[in-house]
Write an enzyme that holds these catalytic residues in place. Structure first.
Site, mmCIF file in Angstrom:
data_model
loop_
_atom_site.group_PDB
_atom_site.id
_atom_site.type_symbol
_atom_site.label_atom_id
_atom_site.label_comp_id
_atom_site.label_asym_id
_atom_site.label_seq_id
_atom_site.Cartn_x
_atom_site.Cartn_y
_atom_site.Cartn_z
ATOM 1 N N PRO A 275 -51.818 -16.731 4.363
ATOM 2 C CA PRO A 275 -50.958 -15.677 3.821
ATOM 3 C C PRO A 275 -51.352 -15.329 2.388
ATOM 4 C CG PRO A 275 -49.752 -17.751 3.991
ATOM 5 C CD PRO A 275 -51.100 -17.988 4.610
ATOM 6 N N GLY B 12 -50.294 -18.906 -2.991
ATOM 7 C CA GLY B 12 -50.718 -20.124 -3.691
ATOM 8 C C GLY B 12 -51.668 -20.960 -2.862
ATOM 9 N N GLY C 262 -54.688 -19.857 -1.970
ATOM 10 C CA GLY C 262 -56.078 -19.488 -2.258
ATOM 11 C C GLY C 262 -56.668 -18.453 -1.315
ATOM 12 N N SER C 263 -55.844 -17.479 -0.882
ATOM 13 C CA SER C 263 -56.373 -16.476 0.053
ATOM 14 C C SER C 263 -57.517 -15.675 -0.569
ATOM 15 C CB SER C 263 -55.267 -15.535 0.521
ATOM 16 O OG SER C 263 -54.710 -14.853 -0.570
ATOM 17 N N SER C 264 -57.433 -15.385 -1.857
ATOM 18 C CA SER C 264 -58.509 -14.574 -2.458
ATOM 19 C C SER C 264 -59.795 -15.388 -2.561
ATOM 20 C CB SER C 264 -58.089 -14.017 -3.816
ATOM 21 O OG SER C 264 -57.697 -15.052 -4.672
ATOM 22 N N ALA C 265 -59.683 -16.660 -2.909
ATOM 23 C CA ALA C 265 -60.891 -17.508 -2.959
ATOM 24 C C ALA C 265 -61.484 -17.651 -1.561
ATOM 25 C CB ALA C 265 -60.536 -18.891 -3.523
ATOM 26 N N ASP D 35 -60.034 -23.167 -7.360
ATOM 27 C CA ASP D 35 -59.856 -22.603 -6.015
ATOM 28 C C ASP D 35 -61.202 -22.378 -5.323
ATOM 29 O OD1 ASP D 35 -57.238 -22.474 -6.825
ATOM 30 O OD2 ASP D 35 -56.902 -20.435 -6.109
HETATM 31 O O1 PMV Z 1 -51.962 -19.545 -8.077
HETATM 32 P P1 PMV Z 1 -53.102 -20.409 -7.700
HETATM 33 O O2 PMV Z 1 -52.900 -21.167 -6.446
HETATM 34 O O3 PMV Z 1 -54.426 -19.712 -7.751
HETATM 35 O O4 PMV Z 1 -53.194 -21.590 -8.780
HETATM 36 C C1 PMV Z 1 -53.310 -21.335 -10.134
HETATM 37 C C2 PMV Z 1 -53.577 -22.623 -10.835
HETATM 38 C C3 PMV Z 1 -53.433 -22.543 -12.329
HETATM 39 O O5 PMV Z 1 -53.764 -23.821 -12.833
HETATM 40 C C4 PMV Z 1 -51.992 -22.213 -12.713
HETATM 41 C C5 PMV Z 1 -54.350 -21.490 -12.960
HETATM 42 C C6 PMV Z 1 -55.831 -21.785 -12.812
HETATM 43 O O6 PMV Z 1 -56.624 -20.814 -12.875
HETATM 44 O O7 PMV Z 1 -56.222 -22.969 -12.717
#
Ligand code: PMV
Length: 309
Positions: free
Chosen positions: A79, A83, A85-88, A129
């Site tokens: 989804p 959080g 990592g869908s874009s990665a 990510d």
């Molecule tokens: O929102 P996510 O899952 O890409 O996680 C971000 C993680 C942070 O430490 C808040 C930012 C980062 O770029 O490491």
């Protein structure tokens, strides 16, 4: 050429990693699949490629493809803005397919290009990510080079050493709040707190300590301790101001059947992750309070050439 890449969850150290503290993330068994073939114009899932909707794909192509236009199909189990990592995941899948077409697959190259794409698209990013979804399994990001070193990423005066980390099999449940938190807003919020309050700087350092204790607990396969440390990390993240009432509700619901639970990723919405032996019960508890639950396990596979479509 067909390729795929997994999603990820950050187990320890989000936010603190932005200030050079260590962080641990694992790849999970939800994947994004892509198929690319040469074409007479750029198309994505049958539609013309548009900057606004396809920014990650477009930046990936710009970085490593100058041949004929490509017809790209994508299918994702991840989804978006959750959080996980869908874009990665889409970025690394596309890069794998393009480099695969040229017979130039190389793990470090994919991870570094992936970071570059995220950085260009988001304006800022840590490599956690993209390195995790490239490598699969577990990743430790640390400011110093340690055992099991994989590669180094440098940007804007910051340097991250990426390491493989052995992780035992973990039964996880991710609870998505359905609220799409902005990573950038959350990172900015923590930065303001960090800049004017030495207490916030202590909290960031404490998160780093919890993460290094978690490295040991993971090595020892000590699930109870891993859970305790997740709870501790969640408290520290709450003090930093990145929790959210919906995440708290899901964490409380999950904790009845879990070793530990915490928000994962940037917070302010997004998801939680719980470590448990009872995935069904935790998933049910999360859904009862209005979250969307994903029962996941660690994926050994990072990027992969596929035959999926
Ligand atoms: O929102 P996510 O899952 O890409 O996680 C971000 C993680 C942070 O430490 C808040 C930012 C980062 O770029 O490491």
């Amino acid at each position: 050429m067909e390729a795929s890449a997994p999603a990820k969850v950050i187990l320890f150290g989000e936010h603190a990693v932005v200030y050079g503290e260590p962080a641990i993330a694992v790849a999970i068994n939800l994947r994004t699949y892509v198929r690319i073939k040469k074409s007479d114009e750029y198309r994505i899932n049958g539609y013309p490629m548009r900057n606004k909707y396809h920014s990650y794909i477009k930046n990936a192509i710009e970085l490593c493809w100058d041949g004929e236009p490509l017809d790209i199909q994508t299918k994702s189990e991840v989804p978006s803005a959750s959080g996980m990592g869908s874009s990665a995941s889409i970025t690394v899948a596309i890069l794998t397919a393009i480099l695969g077409m040229r017979d130039e697959i190389d793990e470090e190259r994919i991870a570094k290009l992936g970071f570059e794409v995220e950085y260009r698209t988001q304006g800022s990013a840590s490599p956690i990510d993209t390195s995790t979804v490239t490598h699969g399994k577990g990743i430790l990001v640390h400011k110093e080079k340690r055992g099991n070193f994989l590669w180094k990423v440098e940007r804007g005066g910051l340097r991250w050493y990426i390491h493989h980390i052995e992780v035992p099999s973990l039964k996880l449940v991710v609870g998505f709040s359905g609220i799409r938190g902005s990573t950038k807003d959350m990172v900015d919020k923590v930065r303001r707190f960090y800049n004017w309050n030495s207490f916030a700087r202590d909290v960031i350092r404490d998160i780093g300590k919890v993460t290094m204790e978690a490295v040991k607990a993971l090595e020892d396969e000590d699930y109870a301790r891993i859970g305790e440390l997740m709870n501790e990390d969640n408290k520290l993240l709450t003090i930093l101001g990145v929790n959210h009432p919906m995440l708290k509700r899901m964490i409380n619901a999950a904790l009845k059947h879990s070793y530990g639970a915490k928000l994962t990723g940037a917070g302010g919405g997004g998801s939680i992750v719980a470590l448990t032996d009872e995935q069904d019960e935790v998933a049910k508890a999360i859904e009862e309070v209005g979250g969307k639950a994903y029962k996941v396990e660690i994926s050994k596979d990072g990027f992969k050439i596929e035959n999926h479509f």
